[in-house]
Structure formats: structure tokens, C-alpha cells
Design a protein around this motif. Structure first.
Motif, PDB file in Angstrom:
ATOM      1  N   VAL A 205       0.833  -1.206   0.000  1.00 45.22           N
ATOM      2  CA  VAL A 205       0.000   0.000   0.000  1.00 45.22           C
ATOM      3  C   VAL A 205       0.866   1.254   0.000  1.00 45.22           C
ATOM      4  O   VAL A 205       0.652   2.190  -0.783  1.00 45.22           O
ATOM      5  N   ILE A 206       1.869   1.276   0.870  1.00 47.65           N
ATOM      6  CA  ILE A 206       2.763   2.435   0.944  1.00 47.65           C
ATOM      7  C   ILE A 206       3.534   2.598  -0.365  1.00 47.65           C
ATOM      8  O   ILE A 206       3.697   3.715  -0.873  1.00 47.65           O
ATOM      9  N   GLY A 207       4.004   1.479  -0.921  1.00 45.73           N
ATOM     10  CA  GLY A 207       4.744   1.541  -2.178  1.00 45.73           C
ATOM     11  C   GLY A 207       3.910   2.133  -3.299  1.00 45.73           C
ATOM     12  O   GLY A 207       4.361   3.032  -4.021  1.00 45.73           O
ATOM     13  N   GLY A 208       2.688   1.639  -3.454  1.00 50.24           N
ATOM     14  CA  GLY A 208       1.834   2.181  -4.496  1.00 50.24           C
ATOM     15  C   GLY A 208       1.459   3.624  -4.247  1.00 50.24           C
ATOM     16  O   GLY A 208       1.282   4.407  -5.188  1.00 50.24           O
ATOM     17  N   GLY A 209       1.351   3.996  -2.972  1.00 48.97           N
ATOM     18  CA  GLY A 209       0.954   5.349  -2.629  1.00 48.97           C
ATOM     19  C   GLY A 209       2.054   6.381  -2.752  1.00 48.97           C
ATOM     20  O   GLY A 209       1.773   7.581  -2.767  1.00 48.97           O
ATOM     21  N   HIS A 231      10.021  17.338  -4.648  1.00 47.24           N
ATOM     22  CA  HIS A 231       8.869  16.431  -4.702  1.00 47.24           C
ATOM     23  C   HIS A 231       9.127  15.164  -3.897  1.00 47.24           C
ATOM     24  O   HIS A 231       8.262  14.714  -3.132  1.00 47.24           O
ATOM     25  N   VAL A 232      10.303  14.580  -4.050  1.00 53.30           N
ATOM     26  CA  VAL A 232      10.640  13.360  -3.310  1.00 53.30           C
ATOM     27  C   VAL A 232      10.660  13.645  -1.816  1.00 53.30           C
ATOM     28  O   VAL A 232      10.136  12.865  -1.012  1.00 53.30           O
ATOM     29  N   ARG A 233      11.264  14.758  -1.421  1.00 54.59           N
ATOM     30  CA  ARG A 233      11.334  15.094   0.009  1.00 54.59           C
ATOM     31  C   ARG A 233       9.944  15.296   0.606  1.00 54.59           C
ATOM     32  O   ARG A 233       9.646  14.789   1.689  1.00 54.59           O
ATOM     33  N   LEU A 234       9.114  16.041  -0.097  1.00 58.89           N
ATOM     34  CA  LEU A 234       7.772  16.271   0.412  1.00 58.89           C
ATOM     35  C   LEU A 234       7.008  14.963   0.558  1.00 58.89           C
ATOM     36  O   LEU A 234       6.332  14.731   1.566  1.00 58.89           O
ATOM     37  N   THR A 235       7.113  14.098  -0.445  1.00 62.14           N
ATOM     38  CA  THR A 235       6.356  12.851  -0.421  1.00 62.14           C
ATOM     39  C   THR A 235       6.857  11.905   0.659  1.00 62.14           C
ATOM     40  O   THR A 235       6.064  11.361   1.439  1.00 62.14           O
ATOM     41  N   VAL A 236       8.167  11.701   0.737  1.00 58.17           N
ATOM     42  CA  VAL A 236       8.720  10.748   1.698  1.00 58.17           C
ATOM     43  C   VAL A 236       8.562  11.258   3.123  1.00 58.17           C
ATOM     44  O   VAL A 236       8.051  10.549   3.995  1.00 58.17           O
ATOM     45  N   GLY A 308      -4.493  11.840   1.522  1.00 52.79           N
ATOM     46  CA  GLY A 308      -4.148  10.787   0.580  1.00 52.79           C
ATOM     47  C   GLY A 308      -2.666  10.493   0.512  1.00 52.79           C
ATOM     48  O   GLY A 308      -1.927  10.667   1.482  1.00 52.79           O
ATOM     49  N   GLY A 309      -2.216  10.054  -0.673  1.00 51.37           N
ATOM     50  CA  GLY A 309      -0.831   9.624  -0.844  1.00 51.37           C
ATOM     51  C   GLY A 309      -0.066  10.524  -1.795  1.00 51.37           C
ATOM     52  O   GLY A 309      -0.346  11.717  -1.929  1.00 51.37           O
ATOM     53  N   SER A 311       1.687  11.885  -5.466  1.00 53.19           N
ATOM     54  CA  SER A 311       1.224  12.160  -6.824  1.00 53.19           C
ATOM     55  C   SER A 311       1.775  11.128  -7.796  1.00 53.19           C
ATOM     56  O   SER A 311       2.816  10.527  -7.564  1.00 53.19           O
ATOM     57  N   ALA A 312       1.055  10.941  -8.907  1.00 49.14           N
ATOM     58  CA  ALA A 312       1.451  10.005  -9.957  1.00 49.14           C
ATOM     59  C   ALA A 312       1.629   8.595  -9.411  1.00 49.14           C
ATOM     60  O   ALA A 312       2.534   7.865  -9.806  1.00 49.14           O
ATOM     61  N   GLY A 313       0.746   8.214  -8.490  1.00 54.91           N
ATOM     62  CA  GLY A 313       0.752   6.862  -7.939  1.00 54.91           C
ATOM     63  C   GLY A 313      -0.653   6.303  -7.941  1.00 54.91           C
ATOM     64  O   GLY A 313      -1.523   6.773  -8.674  1.00 54.91           O
ATOM     65  N   THR A 314      -0.888   5.289  -7.146  1.00 57.50           N
ATOM     66  CA  THR A 314      -2.204   4.660  -7.119  1.00 57.50           C
ATOM     67  C   THR A 314      -3.071   5.167  -5.980  1.00 57.50           C
ATOM     68  O   THR A 314      -4.217   4.745  -5.845  1.00 57.50           O
ATOM     69  N   ALA A 315      -2.537   6.062  -5.147  1.00 58.36           N
ATOM     70  CA  ALA A 315      -3.316   6.593  -4.026  1.00 58.36           C
ATOM     71  C   ALA A 315      -4.215   7.725  -4.496  1.00 58.36           C
ATOM     72  O   ALA A 315      -4.028   8.306  -5.561  1.00 58.36           O
ATOM     73  N   GLY A 316      -5.215   8.060  -3.667  1.00 57.48           N
ATOM     74  CA  GLY A 316      -6.132   9.138  -3.982  1.00 57.48           C
ATOM     75  C   GLY A 316      -5.909  10.328  -3.078  1.00 57.48           C
ATOM     76  O   GLY A 316      -4.810  10.563  -2.574  1.00 57.48           O
ATOM     77  N   GLY A 317      -6.990  11.082  -2.809  1.00 59.70           N
ATOM     78  CA  GLY A 317      -6.881  12.268  -1.991  1.00 59.70           C
ATOM     79  C   GLY A 317      -6.346  13.457  -2.767  1.00 59.70           C
ATOM     80  O   GLY A 317      -6.093  13.381  -3.965  1.00 59.70           O
TER      81      GLY A 317
END
Length: 450
Positions: A205-209, A231-236, A308-309, A311-317
Motif C-alpha cells: 500500500v505504501i509503495g503504491g501510494g 517532490h521526493v522530500r515532500l512525499t517521503v 491521501g498519498g 502524486s502520480a501513484g495509485t493513491a487518492g486524496g
């Protein structure tokens, strides 16, 4: 460098038109397959609304259902659902990435060079590379997760090898695509204390998100934090912060309540609390009964679902980057700075406006959906708001009211799922693609704020 053919590029240049139409076509195809008699255990049951609702939920990788997936649908019907989930997840992941690359291609030469240096990602012309990498990433996650789950189902739950393999594949695909469909009537409540099932599902789930660009960056750069782009810093960092916050609050509110975590062992409580903060972002599995959760837990879950999760992944929000950019904008405004900076990089005003637009449109969709559900049902605001956010954020968790909603309310949830799945991508991409520099400035005026 070979450019994409004109017809493909024209399709991507109109994401608002092409993306919804494509998803709608897949939804209708899936509903048609689920309407076949061999897709249901009782071929004589009127399945028009269940088939349409399930198809929307599967393609939008949500997981909300109006029927029991394990008993209402035959193995053929379940395979159709799994195929729709895979198509929905792969399509969103691929199209979101390609649209992001297209947005960057729309910049001037200097902007392209800066963006390529910052993102360290593939060029727009490498469409085939993008597709292959996405498919490879999905395959690695899904096959690895399925192997763990299948072995565990076979050894610990007396399943036949074929059944165990099928359950492993189904839940692995559902997990990585953040869909939340399960082949058990109680979802994952029955295995809530089994780390060999919960942990692999949480990892998928985390990987896809995280999103495709982040996964690629992590595979390439590892934990060399200094080379990570914004982008990577914000997401991780945002993912880690939300996981810690969600775990702490979920455990604090439910630890001793017999309706949820109170009857579990200490290890089971930690595991269920972990699942309780991972699944709402935005997988849709549940290892507790959310209908018995406290209002505080539901509120925390609402926040996690809406954000949500990645961007450009399988998560929503509305996505982590959207939420954090707005947070940094507020922080810099409070500090009296006229420029929003993150990790020694300035965030353009256009990116801030796009984030604000996506967030406010999300709020409007949730409010509108909640109001309609209140008009069409007799459920409380607390339950209806939870259901609306779950549908818009394509999460799939429910307090149990989805099964009992009238057809009109089901249509509202289907609209929310559809809007939530394609809305944030199309809105953000359209705003970026339609941005044009103005050659003049109008006189400024400052209204009273606050």
C-alpha cells in the motif's frame, strides 16, 4: 530524440477530455462483464446497480462495495474485478506520470533544463521507457507481495495451494493499487493480528501510494537525502510524518476499547494501529470495525483520507505535496516572507495556486456529496461525511452504511469516486498546461483579509 506521434500527443494535450472518457469506457465494459450470469453466484439476481457500483469502485481503485465480494461474485466475477483494479491502477499511474512530463515539456527551454535537473527523471519522448518502468515496478511489488501472502494463506489457514495463490494474488494487486477489495466478508479483521499478512499488505500500500517518480528516485538515489528533489522530500517526509501521527492518535483513541483494539494482544494492537494509519491512505482495507470506532478516530481517519498519498501513484486524496505546499505557504506567510521556500528551493506562485485550486475543489466535492447524502438518507453527519471523504479520496473504508444506501445515494458515491480519481490529475494538469504568461500587469488592489 524521437518525439511521440502527433495523435498520441494530441490525446495527452487534452487530459480533461481524454482521461474521463477512457475511464468511463473501462467502467462500462467492466459493468457489462459483471452483469454476465457467470459473474454472480446467483445468476437470477438483479445486479445492475451492484455491477455498476463495483465497476466504478474497481476502476477508480476505491474498494467501496454494496455487496459482499466473497459471496456475491463468482471466481470469474472476482477476476473481472481484479482486472479492473489493475487497469485502473496502471492507467492512473501511467497517465499521471505522462501528464506530469507533458507539463514539464510545455515549459520553455530554460525551464525544461531546470526541471530536468531538479526532477532527474525521464524525458517526455521516452514514453515506452515510462510504460515499461511502471509495469516493472508494479510487477515487482505485486509478485513479491503475492508470494508472501500465498505462502502464509497456505501454511496458516489450511487453504489449498490454488486457493492460497488466488487469495495472495488478489490481495497483492488490491494492495499495491490501493483498492481495498478483499475476498473475506470481514475484510482483514480476521487476520488483524497476523504480521505475515498485514505487514506485506501495508508495504505494498505504501509503495503504491508513494508514486512512480518517487519510487524511481529512491531506486536510483537510495537514502542520499541531499540529492532528493523537493517532490521526493515532500512525499517521503510527509508520508513518514502522517504515518507516525496517525499511528499515535489511532492507538491513543482505540487502545483499550473492546470494540476495536481492546481485545487484541499487545502485538496485535500495534499491528492494528499500524494498519489503521496505513490503510486510510488510501487502500480501503480495514482491520477494525470503523462503525465501532470513536468520533476522534473517525476524524483522524477523515484527515488521512482527504490528504491521501503521493502524486502520480495509485493513491487518492488531494495528495501529500498539495497539502504540504499549502502548509509551507501558510508558514512562510506567518513569518512575513514573500516567497515560499522548501529545502532551499522556491515554489512558484503557479504551483501554489494549483495546490489551492485542487484542495478547494476537493473540499467542494466532499461538501456537495455530504449534503446530497444527508438529503437522501437518514444517517448522521459523522457517518455520511466519513463515507463522502472515503469515496472522493478513493479510499474504500466504511462505517458499514454503504451496503444499505438507496440507489440515489449510490449514484452520489459513484460520482465522488469518479471525480476523486480523475479530478485531481486533470485539474492540476489542465491548470499547468493552460498557464500563459501575461504581457501586462493590472493595477493592484488589496482587499481586507480576515
Amino acid at each position: 530524440m524521437r518525439r511521440p506521434d502527433g495523435r498520441f500527443k494530441r490525446l495527452l494535450l487534452h487530459p480533461v477530455r481524454s482521461l474521463p472518457v477512457g475511464f468511463l469506457a473501462v467502467i462500462l465494459l467492466g459493468a457489462g462483464l459483471l452483469l454476465l450470469p457467470q459473474a454472480r453466484t446467483d445468476g437470477d439476481v438483479d445486479a445492475l446497480m451492484p455491477a455498476l457500483f463495483t465497476s466504478v469502485s474497481a476502476v477508480c481503485v476505491t474498494g467501496l462495495t454494496t455487496v459482499d465480494t466473497s459471496t456475491f461474485w463468482t471466481p470469474f466475477g472476482q477476476a473481472v474485478i481484479l482486472g479492473l483494479v489493475q487497469v485502473g491502477g496502471f492507467g492512473i499511474m501511467t497517465l499521471a506520470t505522462l501528464l506530469a512530463l507533458l507539463v514539464r515539456k510545455n515549459l520553455g527551454l530554460r525551464g525544461q533544463l531546470v526541471a530536468q535537473s531538479e526532477t532527474q527523471t525521464v524525458n517526455f519522448g521516452d514514453v515506452r521507457t515510462v510504460l515499461v518502468r511502471v509495469a516493472r515496478i508494479m510487477g515487482i511489488f505485486e509478485v513479491t507481495t503475492a508470494a508472501f501472502l500465498a505462502v502464509r494463506f497456505w501454511i496458516a489457514y489450511d487453504s489449498s495451494p490454488v486457493t492460497a495463490l488466488w487469495h495472495g494474488i488478489f490481495h497483492a494487486v488490491s494492495a499495491f493499487n490501493n483498492a481495498g477489495f478483499s475476498l473475506y466478508s470481514d475484510n482483514l479483521i480476521g487476520v488483524a493480528q497476523d504480521p505475515w499478512i498485514i505487514v506485506p499488505i501495508c508495504a505494498a500500500v505504501i509503495g503504491g501510494g508513494l508514486g512512480f517518480p518517487v519510487i524511481i528516485a529512491l531506486m536510483r538515489d537510495g537514502v542520499r537525502f541531499k540529492v532528493w528533489n523537493v517532490h521526493v522530500r515532500l512525499t517521503v517526509y510527509g508520508t513518514l510524518a502522517l504515518l507516525v501521527m496517525g499511528f499515535t492518535l489511532f492507538a491513543a483513541f482505540e487502545w483499550n476499547r473492546p470494540e476495536t483494539l481492546g481485545g487484541l494482544s499487545t502485538g496485535g494492537k500495534f499491528l492494528a494501529a499500524l494498519a489503521g494509519t496505513v490503510f486510510p491512505r488510501t487502500a480501503g482495507f480495514n482491520s477494525i470495525d470503523y462503525g465501532a470506532a470513536t468520533p476522534e478516530t473517525l476524524m483522524v481517519t477523515n484527515v488521512l483520507m482527504f490528504i491521501g498519498g503521493g502524486s502520480a501513484g495509485t493513491a487518492g486524496g488531494i495528495k501529500i505535496t498539495t497539502f504540504l505546499i499549502l502548509g509551507f505557504a501558510i508558514w512562510n506567510e506567518v513569518r512575513g516572507r514573500d516567497q515560499v521556500t522548501i529545502a532551499h528551493r522556491s515554489i512558484s506562485s503557479s504551483a501554489q495556486r494549483q495546490a489551492l485550486s485542487v484542495a478547494l475543489l476537493g473540499v467542494a466535492a466532499v461538501i456537495g456529496g455530504t449534503l446530497l447524502l444527508l438529503m437522501l438518507t437518514d444517517y448522521s453527519l459523522e457517518k455520511v461525511l466519513f463515507e463522502s471523504i472515503s469515496a472522493f479520496a478513493t479510499v474504500g473504508v466504511s462505517t458499514g452504511i454503504t451496503y444499505h444506501l438507496p440507489p440515489g445515494a449510490q449514484w452520489v458515491l459513484m460520482a465522488l469516486m469518479f471525480i476523486g480519481r480523475i479530478g485531481t490529475i486533470t485539474v492540476a494538469s489542465s491548470l499547468a498546461l493552460s498557464a500563459k504568461p501575461r504581457l501586462y500587469h493590472l493595477p493592484e488592489e488589496r482587499p481586507i483579509i480576515g
